[in-house]
Design a protein around this motif. Structure first.
Motif, PDB file in Angstrom:
ATOM      1  N   ALA A  56       0.638  -1.166   0.049  1.00 32.24           N
ATOM      2  CA  ALA A  56      -0.011  -0.184  -0.074  1.00 32.24           C
ATOM      3  C   ALA A  56       0.971   1.313  -0.062  1.00 32.24           C
ATOM      4  CB  ALA A  56      -0.780  -0.138   1.062  1.00 32.24           C
ATOM      5  N   GLU A  57       1.968   1.186   0.811  1.00 35.79           N
ATOM      6  CA  GLU A  57       2.850   2.289   0.690  1.00 35.79           C
ATOM      7  C   GLU A  57       3.382   2.504  -0.496  1.00 35.79           C
ATOM      8  OE1 GLU A  57       5.405   1.378   4.222  1.00 35.79           O
ATOM      9  OE2 GLU A  57       3.973   2.662   5.612  1.00 35.79           O
ATOM     10  N   ARG A  58       3.970   1.521  -1.332  1.00 45.11           N
ATOM     11  CA  ARG A  58       4.211   1.753  -2.510  1.00 45.11           C
ATOM     12  C   ARG A  58       3.349   2.169  -3.519  1.00 45.11           C
ATOM     13  NH1 ARG A  58       7.293  -3.002  -1.406  1.00 45.11           N
ATOM     14  NH2 ARG A  58       5.372  -4.319  -2.311  1.00 45.11           N
ATOM     15  N   ASP A  59       2.239   1.784  -3.407  1.00 45.68           N
ATOM     16  CA  ASP A  59       1.072   1.974  -4.341  1.00 45.68           C
ATOM     17  C   ASP A  59       0.832   3.694  -4.208  1.00 45.68           C
ATOM     18  OD1 ASP A  59       0.617  -0.296  -5.430  1.00 45.68           O
ATOM     19  OD2 ASP A  59      -1.204  -0.844  -4.107  1.00 45.68           O
ATOM     20  N   ILE A  60       0.809   4.199  -3.027  1.00 42.28           N
ATOM     21  CA  ILE A  60       0.603   5.612  -2.573  1.00 42.28           C
ATOM     22  C   ILE A  60       2.025   6.449  -3.070  1.00 42.28           C
ATOM     23  CG2 ILE A  60       0.720   7.347  -0.831  1.00 42.28           C
ATOM     24  CD1 ILE A  60      -1.003   5.220   0.801  1.00 42.28           C
ATOM     25  N   ALA A  61       3.154   5.996  -3.044  1.00 44.21           N
ATOM     26  CA  ALA A  61       4.271   6.537  -3.516  1.00 44.21           C
ATOM     27  C   ALA A  61       4.265   6.664  -5.010  1.00 44.21           C
ATOM     28  CB  ALA A  61       5.303   6.011  -3.020  1.00 44.21           C
ATOM     29  N   ASN A  62       3.719   5.619  -5.582  1.00 43.73           N
ATOM     30  CA  ASN A  62       3.539   5.755  -7.156  1.00 43.73           C
ATOM     31  C   ASN A  62       2.130   6.181  -7.709  1.00 43.73           C
ATOM     32  OD1 ASN A  62       6.147   4.250  -7.497  1.00 43.73           O
ATOM     33  ND2 ASN A  62       4.844   2.300  -7.141  1.00 43.73           N
ATOM     34  N   GLY A  63       1.719   6.905  -6.918  1.00 44.60           N
ATOM     35  CA  GLY A  63       0.428   7.756  -7.236  1.00 44.60           C
ATOM     36  C   GLY A  63      -0.974   6.861  -7.553  1.00 44.60           C
ATOM     37  N   LYS A  64      -0.780   5.652  -7.083  1.00 37.89           N
ATOM     38  CA  LYS A  64      -2.005   4.748  -7.070  1.00 37.89           C
ATOM     39  C   LYS A  64      -2.884   5.017  -5.877  1.00 37.89           C
ATOM     40  CE  LYS A  64       0.548   1.309  -9.919  1.00 37.89           C
ATOM     41  NZ  LYS A  64       1.136   0.040 -10.026  1.00 37.89           N
ATOM     42  N   GLY A  65      -2.868   5.617  -4.919  1.00 38.75           N
ATOM     43  CA  GLY A  65      -3.623   5.800  -3.564  1.00 38.75           C
ATOM     44  C   GLY A  65      -4.887   6.464  -4.036  1.00 38.75           C
ATOM     45  N   ILE A  66      -5.838   6.015  -3.257  1.00 45.64           N
ATOM     46  CA  ILE A  66      -7.116   6.658  -3.347  1.00 45.64           C
ATOM     47  C   ILE A  66      -7.233   7.631  -2.156  1.00 45.64           C
ATOM     48  CG2 ILE A  66      -9.754   6.236  -3.408  1.00 45.64           C
ATOM     49  CD1 ILE A  66      -8.796   3.475  -4.392  1.00 45.64           C
ATOM     50  N   GLU A  67      -7.737   8.782  -2.476  1.00 40.13           N
ATOM     51  CA  GLU A  67      -8.099   9.912  -1.481  1.00 40.13           C
ATOM     52  C   GLU A  67      -9.412  10.110  -1.342  1.00 40.13           C
ATOM     53  OE1 GLU A  67      -5.765  13.350  -1.997  1.00 40.13           O
ATOM     54  OE2 GLU A  67      -3.885  12.324  -2.221  1.00 40.13           O
ATOM     55  N   MET A  68     -10.026  10.273  -0.152  1.00 39.87           N
ATOM     56  CA  MET A  68     -11.180  10.448   0.275  1.00 39.87           C
ATOM     57  C   MET A  68     -11.314  12.174   0.071  1.00 39.87           C
ATOM     58  SD  MET A  68     -13.272   9.312   3.586  1.00 39.87           S
ATOM     59  CE  MET A  68     -15.088   9.734   3.682  1.00 39.87           C
ATOM     60  N   ARG A  69     -12.441  12.408  -0.645  1.00 43.98           N
ATOM     61  CA  ARG A  69     -12.631  13.747  -1.279  1.00 43.98           C
ATOM     62  C   ARG A  69     -13.315  14.583   0.115  1.00 43.98           C
ATOM     63  NH1 ARG A  69     -15.383  12.232  -6.658  1.00 43.98           N
ATOM     64  NH2 ARG A  69     -13.562  11.875  -7.702  1.00 43.98           N
ATOM     65  N   PRO A  70     -13.015  15.656   0.478  1.00 39.43           N
ATOM     66  CA  PRO A  70     -13.449  16.295   1.486  1.00 39.43           C
ATOM     67  C   PRO A  70     -15.131  16.480   1.652  1.00 39.43           C
ATOM     68  CG  PRO A  70     -12.180  17.972   0.467  1.00 39.43           C
ATOM     69  CD  PRO A  70     -12.302  16.636  -0.263  1.00 39.43           C
ATOM     70  N   LEU A  77     -17.085   7.221  -0.974  1.00 33.56           N
ATOM     71  CA  LEU A  77     -15.951   6.608  -1.575  1.00 33.56           C
ATOM     72  C   LEU A  77     -15.876   5.239  -1.940  1.00 33.56           C
ATOM     73  CD1 LEU A  77     -12.699   6.804  -1.600  1.00 33.56           C
ATOM     74  CD2 LEU A  77     -12.759   6.222   0.882  1.00 33.56           C
ATOM     75  N   LEU A  78     -16.462   4.381  -1.204  1.00 37.07           N
ATOM     76  CA  LEU A  78     -16.610   3.017  -1.509  1.00 37.07           C
ATOM     77  C   LEU A  78     -17.359   2.860  -2.947  1.00 37.07           C
ATOM     78  CD1 LEU A  78     -17.086   1.330   2.148  1.00 37.07           C
ATOM     79  CD2 LEU A  78     -15.111   1.415   0.741  1.00 37.07           C
ATOM     80  N   ARG A  79     -18.518   3.636  -3.139  1.00 34.74           N
ATOM     81  CA  ARG A  79     -19.335   3.727  -4.245  1.00 34.74           C
ATOM     82  C   ARG A  79     -18.382   3.827  -5.550  1.00 34.74           C
ATOM     83  NH1 ARG A  79     -23.805   4.442  -1.146  1.00 34.74           N
ATOM     84  NH2 ARG A  79     -23.480   6.711  -1.050  1.00 34.74           N
TER      85      ARG A  79
END
Length: 82
Positions: A56-70, A77-79
């Motif tokens: 998961a940390e590698r994915d985030i570092a590679n820009g593959k992370g999913i962020e929750m919008r404000p 988010l799950l939908r």
């Protein structure tokens, strides 16, 4: 037999020995042995957990992370991520 029927039968049998502290201790000890053998399907091996965390940390570092919008709820988010 259903779980409800088994539960009722177990309670009936325990009611027979309810006044005998010795027998109740033996029954409790045996039940604890039985429950100790049952594994929790939600438990994850420590190595597996840390491997997933590293991925998961590698994915985030590679820009593959999913962020929750404000303005987004967890359900939203799950939908969105499917």
């Amino acid at each position: 037999m259903t779980a409800l029927q088994l539960n009722a039968e177990l309670l009936r049998e325990l009611s027979v020995i309810v006044d005998d502290e010795n027998l109740l201790e033996k029954a409790l000890k045996y039940i604890k042995k039985l429950t100790a053998k049952k594994t929790d399907p939600t438990l994850v091996d420590k190595d597996v957990f840390f491997r997933h965390l590293d991925e998961a940390e590698r994915d985030i570092a590679n820009g593959k992370g999913i962020e929750m919008r404000p303005e987004e709820t967890l359900d939203d988010l799950l939908r969105r991520i499917g």
